[in-house]
Design an enzyme around this catalytic site. Structure first.
Site, PDB file in Angstrom:
ATOM      1  N   CYS A   1       0.819  -1.214   0.000  1.00 45.46           N
ATOM      2  CA  CYS A   1       0.000   0.000   0.000  1.00 45.46           C
ATOM      3  C   CYS A   1       0.850   1.259   0.000  1.00 45.46           C
ATOM      4  O   CYS A   1       1.670   1.467   0.894  1.00 45.46           O
ATOM      5  CB  CYS A   1      -0.931  -0.003   1.219  1.00 45.46           C
TER       6      CYS A   1
ATOM      7  N   ARG B   1      -0.097   4.751   2.981  1.00 46.51           N
ATOM      8  CA  ARG B   1      -0.062   4.513   4.415  1.00 46.51           C
ATOM      9  C   ARG B   1       0.210   5.717   5.294  1.00 46.51           C
ATOM     10  O   ARG B   1       0.214   5.612   6.519  1.00 46.51           O
ATOM     11  CB  ARG B   1       0.966   3.415   4.725  1.00 46.51           C
TER      12      ARG B   1
ATOM     13  N   TRP C   1      -9.290   5.564  -0.273  1.00 38.87           N
ATOM     14  CA  TRP C   1      -9.808   6.242  -1.465  1.00 38.87           C
ATOM     15  C   TRP C   1      -8.913   5.835  -2.614  1.00 38.87           C
ATOM     16  O   TRP C   1      -7.832   5.280  -2.412  1.00 38.87           O
ATOM     17  CB  TRP C   1      -9.832   7.764  -1.277  1.00 38.87           C
TER      18      TRP C   1
ATOM     19  N   GLU D   1      -5.136   3.379 -10.388  1.00 39.50           N
ATOM     20  CA  GLU D   1      -5.747   2.066 -10.130  1.00 39.50           C
ATOM     21  C   GLU D   1      -6.872   1.818 -11.123  1.00 39.50           C
ATOM     22  O   GLU D   1      -7.088   0.695 -11.585  1.00 39.50           O
ATOM     23  CB  GLU D   1      -6.322   2.003  -8.707  1.00 39.50           C
TER      24      GLU D   1
HETATM   25  N1  ARG Z   1      -6.710  -1.572  -6.910  1.00 39.92           N
HETATM   26  C1  ARG Z   1      -7.987  -1.921  -6.385  1.00 39.92           C
HETATM   27  C2  ARG Z   1      -9.088  -1.441  -7.330  1.00 39.92           C
HETATM   28  O1  ARG Z   1      -8.807  -0.917  -8.341  1.00 39.92           O
HETATM   29  C3  ARG Z   1      -8.208  -1.324  -5.012  1.00 39.92           C
HETATM   30  C4  ARG Z   1      -7.137  -1.623  -3.983  1.00 39.92           C
HETATM   31  C5  ARG Z   1      -7.184  -0.686  -2.794  1.00 39.92           C
HETATM   32  N2  ARG Z   1      -6.982   0.680  -3.193  1.00 39.92           N
HETATM   33  C6  ARG Z   1      -7.069   1.741  -2.418  1.00 39.92           C
HETATM   34  N3  ARG Z   1      -6.882   2.914  -2.939  1.00 39.92           N
HETATM   35  N4  ARG Z   1      -7.326   1.632  -1.130  1.00 39.92           N
HETATM   36  O2  ARG Z   1     -10.247  -1.551  -7.077  1.00 39.92           O
END
Ligand code: ARG
Length: 388
Positions: A80, A83, A251, A256
């Protein structure tokens, strides 16, 4: 690798029938009480816990221990990048819930709590697994995910990552709209009620339709994404106690969605379409059409979330925050376990500061683990011989 004063935990199978390891309990409690002087001296607490473990094979965390333990697990999450804010995790103690209905309504509450105005990091901790006894769990990898449908053309509709779970819930009688962004029902499995499906209410699902700051046609692609990433199938382990149902959210970082969920060839695979609409020359890799489409897709994600007022960070900002986190933790005398392959963002890695260094790879606890069995269930493959 071993850091003085820290136990490293070489990956070991999780034995459901084993009693709590008193050494791990003590290790956690000492650290927890040392980091929180207001909890008072640890020695009397250790005596109680040792006696509880000897008598029952397990022990119960106090609300404070649970809260700090969950925050430590986030702090130790080596994949992560987000953090820096580990202390701000809001911990909802849901250990008393038993029935599928109770769990469902608390999961809805979780999503609403996470998305009350500004998004905030929240974890709901349900009952711990008792050695050798069945426990409640959620099959879905996240509370909100989009279905993926096989179409017969070889090109799936929706999120191809969810093909297996989508098959499974259809096998249980669920019928989706058959569109690209159908939110999957929750599969809640409890010793009390078996396997049950629940549809999330609209009020629990915020979504952001994607538009582009310059390309008017972008909206026609009909892309969208949900606001809250809420991992639902990782086991939280604190001081030797295992919480198989402890969904948590933060968030999103834009990449991602823009550089993985919508871009990966085995997910929504949008780069060829975006490039075509941009009129790029896709006949040769060396035109860098993929990279150009990727940048515009990511601009659209960041732009749309900003317009919608939904909290999201970009990979440059989040990388800088992670470097600040490393500095803070160093000052506190704590190692920061990190996995370079996950920390470095999936685009423009080399122009973020997190790229240019190495990290310690440690398995520190408390921690979150994805068990093989949980991963199988998220793919809709009920494990035939479950260890219970
Ligand atoms: N990478 C994952 C997604 O696209 C989520 C993982 C957690 N990500 C976060 N920003 N807490 O759904």
């Amino acid at each position: 690798m071993l850091v003085p004063g820290y136990r490293d935990h070489p990956t070991e199978p999780w034995d459901l029938n084993a009693p709590v390891d008193p050494g791990e309990a003590e290790d956690f409690l000492r650290r927890c009480y040392q980091e929180n002087p207001r909890l008072g001296p640890v020695e009397p607490r250790l005596a109680v816990v040792r006696a509880q473990i000897a008598a029952t094979g397990s022990y119960a965390h106090t609300t404070e221990e649970l809260a700090h333990g969950a925050r430590m697990a986030w702090r130790n999450a080596s994949r992560c990048i987000g953090r820096l804010y580990w202390r701000s995790l809001m911990v909802l103690d849901r250990r008393r819930a038993r029935t599928a209905d109770q769990i469902y309504s608390l999961l809805v509450q979780h999503l609403q709590t996470a998305d009350a105005g500004q998004l905030r990091p929240v974890i709901s901790v349900f009952a711990p697994a008792q050695p050798g006894r069945p426990f409640a769990r959620v099959w879905n990898e996240q509370l909100i995910r989009y279905a993926g449908y096989r179409t017969g053309t070889g090109r799936p509709l929706g999120d191809a990552r969810q093909l297996g779970l989508t098959d499974a819930v259809r096998g249980f009688g669920w019928r989706g709209k058959g569109e690209a962004f159908d939110v999957l029902p929750l599969v809640i499995e409890t010793p009390a009620d078996g396997i049950r499906l629940y549809e999330l209410p609209e009020r629990a699902i915020r979504e952001v339709p994607l538009t582009h700051p310059e390309f008017g046609w972008f909206a026609e692609l009909g892309l969208r994404w949900h606001a809250v990433p809420a991992i639902a199938n990782m086991r939280l382990t604190i001081g030797g106690v295992h919480y198989p149902l402890a969904p948590f959210n933060g968030w999103y970082m834009g990449t991602e969605i823009g550089a993985r969920n919508l871009a990966d060839a085995d997910r929504y695979d949008m780069l060829p379409l975006v490039a075509a609409r941009m009129g790029l020359d896709t006949s040769r890799e060396s035109t860098l059409w993929r990279d150009r489409a990727l940048v515009e897709l990511n601009r659209a994600v960041l732009h749309s979330f900003e317009q919608a007022g939904v909290k999201m960070s970009d990979h440059h900002t989040e990388s800088r925050r992670f470097i600040a986190h490393l500095r803070n933790e160093e000052k506190a005398g704590r190692p920061v376990p990190a996995d370079w392959t996950w920390i470095v963002p999936p685009m423009s890695g080399g122009i973020t500061p997190v790229f240019h260094r190495y990290y310690e790879e440690l398995d520190l606890r408390p921690a979150f683990y994805l068990d093989d069995e949980a991963a199988d269930l998220a793919r809709g493959c009920p494990v035939v011989r479950r260890t219970r």
